[in-house]
Design an enzyme around this catalytic site. Structure first.
Site, PDB file in Angstrom:
ATOM      1  CG  ASP A   1      -0.962   8.003   2.824  1.00  2.24           C
ATOM      2  OD1 ASP A   1       0.163   8.468   3.030  1.00  2.24           O
ATOM      3  OD2 ASP A   1      -2.000   8.519   3.278  1.00  2.24           O
TER       4      ASP A   1
ATOM      5  CG  ASP B   1      -1.885   1.134   1.248  1.00  7.05           C
ATOM      6  OD1 ASP B   1      -2.643   1.266   0.275  1.00  7.05           O
ATOM      7  OD2 ASP B   1      -1.884   1.911   2.223  1.00  7.05           O
TER       8      ASP B   1
END
Length: 226
Positions: free
Chosen positions: A16, A14
């Protein structure tokens, strides 16, 4: 239970909160939109936008302000937000990569593992370029193709497909409960980034990538799967 890391061929990250922290830039851009519309928008409210797309985020902000806008104006403000966000992330530097991430990516790429990045943002590629990480990812699955918010596993399945791997052959790194849930229930081995009590369903949890080596990660995952 997913297989042990000895069978793993791909790693899915992922963006952020795992690779970089762009939360503050999204918040600054959305706060500017909210201010322009006369809406009070707090950082706590912004946490509720994690993992969802731009238009869905705007809808939530408008709901906070009890404001109705026609579709054309919504599209306008979504574009304005995006332009402001792009201006902000264009000034990101390699120093903003979270500790240990670059070193871990370099290690797994040197050992010929496949890597993919997932993000609801349509500007994930720009972030990777600004932080000089783009050469370390084989695939980027972003808001241009992701249609469903977490916990839907769409993004991870698309990433695995882009790497030509099955979910059981991939390890997902996630920092949100919704993301962990979606990936874990779709056959991926999931490493949570953060605190164990906040990341239920993760197969193992680490505080971050500082000093993390592939051998150490394999040791952790093999203990879980044994």
């Amino acid at each position: 239970m997913p297989e042990t890391s000895t069978t793993q061929q791909g790693f899915i990250f992922d963006l952020d909160g795992v690779v970089v922290d762009t939360f503050k830039y999204h918040y600054q851009a959305w706060r500017r939109v909210a201010d322009s519309l006369g809406i009070e928008f707090t950082e706590a409210q912004h946490h509720g936008l994690q993992g969802i797309g731009r238009m869905a985020s705007l809808e939530k902000i408008l709901d906070h302000g009890n404001i109705y806008l026609p579709d054309a104006e919504k599209l306008h403000w979504a574009d304005v937000k995006n332009n402001w966000y792009v201006e902000l992330v264009a000034h990101m530097t390699p120093a903003e990569v979270l500790p240990g991430v670059r070193e871990f990516l370099e290690e797994i790429k040197a050992q010929n593992y496949r890597t993919a990045l997932v993000s609801s943002s349509r500007n994930a590629g720009a972030v990777l370029q600004s932080t000089h990480l783009d050469h370390l990812f084989d695939a980027v699955v972003d808001g241009n193709v992701i249609k469903k918010p977490k916990p839907d596993p769409e993004r991870y399945l698309l990433a695995a497909q882009s790497l030509q791997l099955a979910p059981a052959q991939c390890t997902v790194f996630e920092d949100t409960l919704a993301g962990v849930f979606g990936a874990a229930h779709s056959g991926f081995f999931v490493v949570g980034i953060g605190k164990p009590e906040q990341l239920l369903y993760a197969h193992c949890v680490i505080p971050g990538f500082t000093n993390l080596t592939l051998a150490e990660l394999q040791s952790k995952t093999e203990r879980v799967c044994s």
